[in-house]
Design a protein around this motif. Structure first.
Motif, PDB file in Angstrom:
ATOM      1  N   ARG A 108      45.814  18.894  39.017  1.00 19.50           N
ATOM      2  CA  ARG A 108      44.091  20.253  38.979  1.00 19.50           C
ATOM      3  C   ARG A 108      44.578  20.211  40.881  1.00 19.50           C
ATOM      4  NH1 ARG A 108      38.673  18.436  36.598  1.00 19.50           N
ATOM      5  NH2 ARG A 108      38.075  21.163  36.349  1.00 19.50           N
ATOM      6  N   PHE A 109      44.648  19.321  41.307  1.00 22.40           N
ATOM      7  CA  PHE A 109      45.086  19.385  42.637  1.00 22.40           C
ATOM      8  C   PHE A 109      45.637  19.798  43.210  1.00 22.40           C
ATOM      9  CE2 PHE A 109      46.331  17.445  46.863  1.00 22.40           C
ATOM     10  CZ  PHE A 109      44.720  17.344  47.058  1.00 22.40           C
ATOM     11  N   ASN A 116      49.365  24.617  50.631  1.00 22.74           N
ATOM     12  CA  ASN A 116      50.107  23.204  49.904  1.00 22.74           C
ATOM     13  C   ASN A 116      49.943  22.329  51.200  1.00 22.74           C
ATOM     14  OD1 ASN A 116      50.925  23.938  47.474  1.00 22.74           O
ATOM     15  ND2 ASN A 116      52.848  25.161  48.421  1.00 22.74           N
ATOM     16  N   SER A 117      48.914  21.892  51.720  1.00 27.79           N
ATOM     17  CA  SER A 117      48.478  21.360  52.919  1.00 27.79           C
ATOM     18  C   SER A 117      48.579  19.847  52.393  1.00 27.79           C
ATOM     19  CB  SER A 117      47.924  22.503  53.240  1.00 27.79           C
ATOM     20  OG  SER A 117      46.432  22.136  52.890  1.00 27.79           O
ATOM     21  N   THR A 118      48.362  19.284  51.099  1.00 31.87           N
ATOM     22  CA  THR A 118      48.247  17.721  51.125  1.00 31.87           C
ATOM     23  C   THR A 118      46.458  17.398  50.961  1.00 31.87           C
ATOM     24  OG1 THR A 118      48.547  16.909  52.766  1.00 31.87           O
ATOM     25  CG2 THR A 118      50.606  17.295  50.478  1.00 31.87           C
ATOM     26  N   PRO A 122      36.263  22.794  51.838  1.00 30.68           N
ATOM     27  CA  PRO A 122      35.740  22.708  51.127  1.00 30.68           C
ATOM     28  C   PRO A 122      35.827  24.085  50.185  1.00 30.68           C
ATOM     29  CG  PRO A 122      35.295  22.514  52.866  1.00 30.68           C
ATOM     30  CD  PRO A 122      36.490  22.522  53.725  1.00 30.68           C
ATOM     31  N   GLU A 123      36.318  25.108  50.584  1.00 28.55           N
ATOM     32  CA  GLU A 123      36.762  26.211  49.484  1.00 28.55           C
ATOM     33  C   GLU A 123      37.313  26.404  48.624  1.00 28.55           C
ATOM     34  OE1 GLU A 123      37.346  26.745  53.422  1.00 28.55           O
ATOM     35  OE2 GLU A 123      35.199  27.527  53.672  1.00 28.55           O
ATOM     36  N   GLU A 124      39.187  25.393  48.451  1.00 30.15           N
ATOM     37  CA  GLU A 124      40.071  25.142  47.720  1.00 30.15           C
ATOM     38  C   GLU A 124      39.287  24.105  46.589  1.00 30.15           C
ATOM     39  OE1 GLU A 124      43.950  25.241  50.079  1.00 30.15           O
ATOM     40  OE2 GLU A 124      42.836  23.181  49.990  1.00 30.15           O
ATOM     41  N   PHE A 125      38.588  22.747  46.839  1.00 32.20           N
ATOM     42  CA  PHE A 125      37.316  21.542  46.526  1.00 32.20           C
ATOM     43  C   PHE A 125      36.802  22.896  45.429  1.00 32.20           C
ATOM     44  CE2 PHE A 125      33.860  19.053  45.697  1.00 32.20           C
ATOM     45  CZ  PHE A 125      34.862  17.628  44.682  1.00 32.20           C
ATOM     46  N   ALA A 126      36.034  23.511  46.258  1.00 29.73           N
ATOM     47  CA  ALA A 126      35.154  24.264  45.089  1.00 29.73           C
ATOM     48  C   ALA A 126      36.065  24.906  43.540  1.00 29.73           C
ATOM     49  CB  ALA A 126      34.469  25.499  45.763  1.00 29.73           C
TER      50      ALA A 126
END
Length: 146
Positions: A108-109, A116-118, A122-126
């Motif tokens: 999921r992560f 691919n920045s590890t 906030p947008e990606e976490f959403a």
């Protein structure tokens, strides 16, 4: 002066209305007329009754009692846990490593980390928000007039 008289009159009317309501409640509920009782018999039935707790418990018992002998053995009780464990134990060695246990979370992560920045912005976490299924309400059945 007129204001005081108007306020006094309104207070007396409220007190009188309260007295009338109190007396009508003290007389007790009125009995329905026979004509209303006949109409109630012709009225359509409401929603069906919900399953009792005992019925739900009997269904749950039936799901665990795989050999249908009326008893749940320890093996039957733990069968669902064994299946869940086996799904997580990817290499089948009978041991659950942290990587095997966290495989879904790691996937999921990786899926959320679009650049691919590890790290997740906030947008990606959403995008990792849990999607809840909404329960549709029961359909309404229109009443028909007889």
């Amino acid at each position: 002066m007129w204001r005081y008289l108007a306020i006094a009159a309104a207070g007396l009317m409220l007190a009188g209305g309260g007295l009338l309501l109190w007396q009508s409640d003290a007389a007790g509920p009125s009995l329905p007329s026979p004509a209303l009782a006949a109409d109630a018999q012709d009225a359509p039935l409401g929603a069906p009754p919900a399953a009792s707790e005992k019925t739900r418990e009997e269904k749950r018992f039936g799901r665990y009692d795989k050999d249908k002998d009326g008893k749940i053995s320890r093996e039957e009780y733990l069968a669902s846990r064994r299946k869940a464990y086996a799904k997580l134990d990817a290499n089948g060695d009978g041991r659950l490593s942290f990587e095997e246990w966290s495989a879904k979370t790691s996937e999921r992560f990786a899926k959320a980390d679009a650049d691919n920045s590890t790290v997740l912005t906030p947008e990606e976490f959403a995008t990792t928000k849990v999607q809840r299924k909404t329960v549709r309400p029961a359909p309404c059945v229109p009443e028909t007039e007889g």
